[in-house]
Design a protein around this motif. Sequence first.
Motif, short mmCIF file in Angstrom:
data_model
loop_
_atom_site.label_atom_id
_atom_site.label_comp_id
_atom_site.label_asym_id
_atom_site.label_seq_id
_atom_site.Cartn_x
_atom_site.Cartn_y
_atom_site.Cartn_z
N GLU A 5 -5.36 -1.37 -1.68
CA GLU A 5 -6.58 -1.64 -2.35
C GLU A 5 -7.57 -0.56 -2.12
OE1 GLU A 5 -7.19 -4.22 -4.62
OE2 GLU A 5 -5.17 -5.01 -3.90
N ALA A 6 -8.17 0.09 -3.25
CA ALA A 6 -9.05 1.26 -3.20
C ALA A 6 -10.47 0.79 -2.58
CB ALA A 6 -9.42 1.83 -4.34
N ALA A 7 -10.78 -0.20 -3.02
CA ALA A 7 -12.33 -0.75 -2.61
C ALA A 7 -11.94 -2.20 -1.81
CB ALA A 7 -12.94 -0.93 -3.79
N LEU A 8 -13.10 -2.20 -0.83
CA LEU A 8 -13.07 -3.39 -0.15
C LEU A 8 -13.80 -4.38 -0.86
CD1 LEU A 8 -12.41 -4.12 2.85
CD2 LEU A 8 -14.86 -3.41 3.53
N PRO A 9 -13.30 -5.62 -0.88
CA PRO A 9 -13.99 -6.74 -1.44
C PRO A 9 -15.28 -6.93 -1.10
CG PRO A 9 -12.08 -7.47 -0.66
CD PRO A 9 -12.24 -6.21 -0.12
N PRO A 10 -16.60 -7.18 -1.93
CA PRO A 10 -17.97 -7.44 -1.49
C PRO A 10 -18.27 -8.15 -0.26
CG PRO A 10 -17.63 -8.03 -3.96
CD PRO A 10 -16.37 -7.87 -3.29
N LYS A 11 -19.08 -7.88 0.42
CA LYS A 11 -19.43 -8.54 1.60
C LYS A 11 -18.56 -8.69 2.71
CE LYS A 11 -23.28 -10.68 -0.83
NZ LYS A 11 -24.17 -11.84 -0.98
N VAL A 12 -17.45 -8.05 2.90
CA VAL A 12 -16.76 -8.15 3.99
C VAL A 12 -17.14 -7.34 4.96
CG1 VAL A 12 -14.43 -7.29 4.96
CG2 VAL A 12 -14.53 -8.33 2.71
N LEU A 13 -17.10 -7.91 6.50
CA LEU A 13 -17.34 -7.21 7.53
C LEU A 13 -16.25 -6.59 8.15
CD1 LEU A 13 -19.55 -10.03 9.19
CD2 LEU A 13 -20.48 -8.06 7.83
N CYS A 14 -16.76 -5.28 8.84
CA CYS A 14 -15.66 -4.58 9.45
C CYS A 14 -16.11 -4.48 10.92
CB CYS A 14 -15.65 -3.22 9.00
SG CYS A 14 -15.54 -3.08 7.21
N ALA A 15 -15.09 -4.29 11.69
CA ALA A 15 -15.19 -4.10 13.32
C ALA A 15 -14.22 -3.10 13.64
CB ALA A 15 -15.16 -5.57 13.93
N VAL A 16 -14.74 -2.32 14.67
CA VAL A 16 -13.59 -1.36 15.40
C VAL A 16 -13.68 -1.68 16.80
CG1 VAL A 16 -12.96 0.98 15.94
CG2 VAL A 16 -13.83 0.51 13.43
N ASN A 17 -13.08 -2.17 17.29
CA ASN A 17 -12.98 -2.45 19.06
C ASN A 17 -13.81 -3.40 19.10
OD1 ASN A 17 -10.88 -0.55 19.15
ND2 ASN A 17 -12.23 1.00 19.50
N LEU A 18 -13.87 -4.35 18.41
CA LEU A 18 -15.00 -5.64 18.63
C LEU A 18 -16.25 -5.15 18.14
CD1 LEU A 18 -13.44 -7.14 21.49
CD2 LEU A 18 -12.78 -7.82 19.19
N ASN A 19 -16.71 -4.30 17.85
CA ASN A 19 -17.97 -3.84 17.46
C ASN A 19 -18.19 -3.57 15.96
OD1 ASN A 19 -19.24 -3.26 19.89
ND2 ASN A 19 -17.79 -1.57 20.19
N TYR A 20 -19.02 -4.15 15.11
CA TYR A 20 -19.16 -4.23 13.60
C TYR A 20 -19.43 -2.72 13.67
CZ TYR A 20 -19.25 -9.17 13.35
OH TYR A 20 -18.86 -10.51 13.41
N CYS A 21 -19.17 -2.37 12.32
CA CYS A 21 -19.36 -0.68 12.00
C CYS A 21 -19.41 -0.83 10.46
CB CYS A 21 -18.25 -0.24 12.41
SG CYS A 21 -16.50 -0.52 11.58
N ALA A 22 -19.66 0.60 9.99
CA ALA A 22 -19.73 0.94 8.80
C ALA A 22 -18.35 1.34 8.32
CB ALA A 22 -20.91 2.00 8.58
N LEU A 23 -18.46 1.52 6.95
CA LEU A 23 -17.07 1.80 6.16
C LEU A 23 -16.71 3.34 6.56
CD1 LEU A 23 -17.15 0.25 2.62
CD2 LEU A 23 -15.69 -0.33 4.63
N ALA A 24 -17.70 4.15 6.77
CA ALA A 24 -17.78 5.66 7.08
C ALA A 24 -17.49 5.85 8.66
CB ALA A 24 -18.95 6.32 6.66
N THR A 25 -17.11 4.85 9.41
CA THR A 25 -17.00 5.10 10.88
C THR A 25 -15.45 5.65 10.93
OG1 THR A 25 -18.06 3.14 11.41
CG2 THR A 25 -16.56 4.02 12.79
N VAL A 26 -15.29 6.68 11.72
CA VAL A 26 -14.14 7.64 11.93
C VAL A 26 -13.34 6.71 13.01
CG1 VAL A 26 -13.42 9.56 12.64
CG2 VAL A 26 -15.25 9.69 11.30
N LEU A 27 -12.02 6.42 12.74
CA LEU A 27 -11.31 5.99 13.65
C LEU A 27 -10.57 7.19 14.67
CD1 LEU A 27 -9.52 3.74 10.90
CD2 LEU A 27 -11.23 2.78 12.42
N ASN A 28 -10.24 6.32 15.83
CA ASN A 28 -9.50 6.95 16.72
C ASN A 28 -8.22 6.57 17.18
OD1 ASN A 28 -11.66 9.07 17.53
ND2 ASN A 28 -12.58 7.15 18.11
N GLU A 29 -7.22 7.17 17.89
CA GLU A 29 -6.10 6.77 18.30
C GLU A 29 -6.29 5.54 18.91
OE1 GLU A 29 -2.11 6.49 18.91
OE2 GLU A 29 -2.87 7.97 17.61
N ALA A 30 -5.52 4.54 18.57
CA ALA A 30 -4.99 2.94 19.31
C ALA A 30 -6.42 2.23 19.00
CB ALA A 30 -4.89 3.38 20.65
N ASP A 31 -7.15 2.47 18.21
CA ASP A 31 -8.33 1.61 17.82
C ASP A 31 -7.80 0.60 17.04
OD1 ASP A 31 -10.36 3.09 18.56
OD2 ASP A 31 -10.82 3.78 16.40
#
Length: 77
Positions: free
Chosen positions: A40-66
Amino acid sequence: MQVTIKLFASLAESVGWREKVCTLSAGATVAEGWALATGEAALPPKVLCAVNLNYCALATVLNEADELAFFPPVTGG
């Protein structure tokens, strides 16, 4: 790099899986992780995202093993 992607509740039900390991390019963002993992190109509205148990923005850059998680909106009353 490899990232574990987890979907919860209705998001998992809509795509048919709850967890998968995806290979992403270095410098990939949360939004790119969503697009690759779900097709899917776009995330559905109001979906929350977290990296390593911390809420984050869609622009957050990921790292190996996240661990990248997506949560649908929760209602209650």
